[in-house]
Design an enzyme around this catalytic site. Structure first.
Site, PDB file in Angstrom:
ATOM      1  CD  GLU A  44      -9.734   9.575  -0.785  1.00 43.84           C
ATOM      2  OE1 GLU A  44      -9.297  10.038  -1.845  1.00 43.84           O
ATOM      3  OE2 GLU A  44      -9.610   8.372  -0.449  1.00 43.84           O
TER       4      GLU A  44
ATOM      5  CB  CYS B 259     -12.606   8.655  -2.950  1.00 45.74           C
ATOM      6  SG  CYS B 259     -12.241   7.071  -2.154  1.00 45.74           S
TER       7      CYS B 259
ATOM      8  CB  ALA C 144      24.606  -8.735   2.567  1.00 49.33           C
TER       9      ALA C 144
ATOM     10  NE  ARG D 130      13.551 -12.018   1.610  1.00 48.81           N
ATOM     11  CZ  ARG D 130      14.159 -13.162   1.884  1.00 48.81           C
ATOM     12  NH1 ARG D 130      13.485 -14.122   2.542  1.00 48.81           N
ATOM     13  NH2 ARG D 130      15.411 -13.369   1.519  1.00 48.81           N
TER      14      ARG D 130
ATOM     15  CG  LEU E 247      13.850 -16.641  -2.323  1.00 48.72           C
ATOM     16  CD1 LEU E 247      13.674 -16.475  -3.825  1.00 48.72           C
ATOM     17  CD2 LEU E 247      14.862 -15.629  -1.796  1.00 48.72           C
TER      18      LEU E 247
ATOM     19  NE  ARG F 121      13.470 -18.390   7.323  1.00 49.95           N
ATOM     20  CZ  ARG F 121      14.001 -18.009   6.161  1.00 49.95           C
ATOM     21  NH1 ARG F 121      13.217 -17.725   5.130  1.00 49.95           N
ATOM     22  NH2 ARG F 121      15.312 -17.924   6.025  1.00 49.95           N
TER      23      ARG F 121
ATOM     24  N   GLY G 173      21.858 -13.780  -7.679  1.00 48.25           N
ATOM     25  CA  GLY G 173      23.233 -13.582  -7.276  1.00 48.25           C
ATOM     26  C   GLY G 173      23.991 -12.589  -8.132  1.00 48.25           C
TER      27      GLY G 173
END
Length: 343
Positions: free
Chosen positions: A46, A80, A150, A188, A208, A211, A288
Site C-alpha cells: 500500500e 497500512c 525426479a 529453492r 542444497l 547456486r 530420499g
C-alpha cells in the site's frame, strides 16, 4: 485484483515471513498507482502504491485494491490501514482477511469505522492460494510442506548405490538436466528451508543451495539419528545455516545447529513443530525415498512436484507413489512436471 496477485508474486522469496501483497489504485477506471511488498522490513504494498501516484489528490476519489487485508498493527513498518485512512479513498477492495492474530479483521474494521466503503472476498480462493504458506503457518502453527523428486520413465528416483559400482552410480545419478535444475534452484530461493534424509546426504552429498539462480539460500535440514554422517560432507561446510536433527547430543557451531529429538513415531511432527518455532514457514523436501514415503504415508504434505524424465536406470530406488489433486502438468526440456495438492 488479478493485477494485485501478479504484483504480489514479484515478492516471492523476498518478503517472508511476511505475506506477498500487491496493491492497485484505480481512478475513473484507470490505474493511477500500483505497488507490491518488495523486501521484508521495507515498505508494504500500500505504501509503494500510494507513493507511485503522481497526483495524490485523486486518491480520495479512487478505489484501492489489495489482495490481503491492510495491516493494523505496528511492526517493522507503520500500519497500512492508518495510511489508507489518511488518504480517505472512497472504497477499499480486499481479497481476503489476514489470518495473522494481530490483524485478523482489525484492519478492515479500522477502515469501516471512519466511513470508508470496504468490500471483502474478491478472488478469495486465488488470494489464499498465493499466500498458502503464510496462512498454514498462522492457522495450523506448522510450516507448509512441499515434496519434490525426479523419477525415470521406468520408475526409479535414484540408482542403488549398494548394487552399482561408484562409476555406474555417478553415471546414472542425474535424472534431469541443467534447465530443470535451474528451475529447481529458483524454487529453492522461494522457500524458507530444504530437507533431505540421512541416505540422501550420505550418498548424494548435496549442497542444497541455490547456486543456479540468484536469490537467497534456504536453511538446510538433514536427519542423522546416530551421528554417522561425516563432517566433510557439503552440508557441514558452514556456508549456509544448517539444522541436523539427531538422537545424540552434540554441540552446535556457527551455521550448524544440532537439535536432539526422539526418533519415534512422532518424528516428522516434532521436526515440523520445531521448524514452526524457529519461524520457518515452508520446507521443501527433496528426498530420499524413505523420508518421502514417510511423509506421504502419514499424510504430512501440502503439495508435491514430480519430474518424470525419459531416462532409465538399470537398478534403482523405486519412486514414491503419490495421490492427490493433480493441478497441472507441463513439459520442460523433455521432462514432464506434475503438480499435486494434498486433497
Amino acid at each position: 485484483m488479478e493485477r494485485c496477485l501478479q504484483l504480489a508474486l514479484l515478492g516471492a522469496g523476498k518478503v517472508t515471513p511476511n505475506p506477498m501483497v500487491g496493491c492497485v489504485i484505480v481512478h475513473n477506471d484507470r490505474i493511477i498507482g500500483e505497488g507490491w511488498h518488495q523486501q521484508y522490513g521495507q515498505a508494504h504494498a500500500e505504501v509503494n502504491a500510494i507513493a507511485s501516484v503522481k497526483d495524490k489528490s485523486l486518491i480520495a476519489e479512487s478505489t484501492i485494491y489489495v489482495n490481503l487485508e491492510p495491516c493494523s498493527h505496528h511492526g517493522k513498518t507503520l500500519p497500512c490501514a492508518d495510511l489508507l485512512i489518511s488518504h480517505r479513498p472512497k472504497k477499499v477492495v480486499i481479497g481476503m482477511i489476514d489470518p495473522f492474530s494481530k490483524v485478523d479483521g482489525k484492519g478492515m474494521a479500522k477502515l469501516k469505522d471512519v466511513g470508508i466503503d470496504v468490500e471483502i472476498g474478491i478472488l478469495e480462493e486465488e488470494c489464499k492460494y498465493l499466500n498458502r504458506r503464510f496462512i498454514k503457518y498462522h492457522t495450523k502453527q506448522l510450516p507448509y510442506v512441499i515434496l519434490k523428486w525426479a523419477k525415470t520413465i521406468n520408475g526409479y528416483i535414484a540408482p542403488d548405490a549398494r548394487l552399482l559400482s561408484k562409476e555406474k552410480f555417478e553415471e546414472q545419478r542425474h535424472i534431469t538436466d541443467r534447465i530443470v535444475q535451474k528451475l529447481v534452484h529458483r524454487w529453492r530461493t522461494q522457500e524458507d528451508a530444504i530437507m533431505v534424509g540421512t541416505n540422501t546426504t550420505l550418498f548424494d552429498n548435496p549442497a542444497l543451495n541455490a547456486r543456479e539462480w540468484e536469490g537467497r539460500n534456504p536453511i538446510r535440514i538433514t536427519l542423522d539419528k546416530n551421528l554417522r554422517l561425516d563432517s566433510t560432507l557439503k552440508l557441514f561446510d558452514g556456508s549456509i545455516p544448517t539444522i541436523v536433527y539427531t538422537e545424540k547430543e552434540k554441540a552446535s557451531s556457527e551455521n550448524l545447529e544440532y537439535m536432539q529429538i526422539p526418533f519415534d513415531e512422532n518424528l516428522i511432527h516434532t521436526i515440523l513443530k520445531s521448524l514452526y518455532q524457529k519461524g520457518i514457514q515452508s520446507v521443501i523436501v527433496e528426498g530420499g525415498e524413505q523420508l518421502l514415503n514417510t511423509l506421504i504415508n502419514q499424510g504430512i504434505w501440502d503439495e508435491a512436484i514430480v519430474f518424470t524424465s525419459n531416462k532409465t536406470i538399470s537398478q534403482g530406488v523405486p519412486s514414491p507413489l503419490i495421490s492427490g489433486k493433480l493441478l497441472q502438468q507441463e513439459v520442460i526440456d523433455n521432462v514432464q512436471l506434475s503438480y499435486y495438492l494434498h486433497s
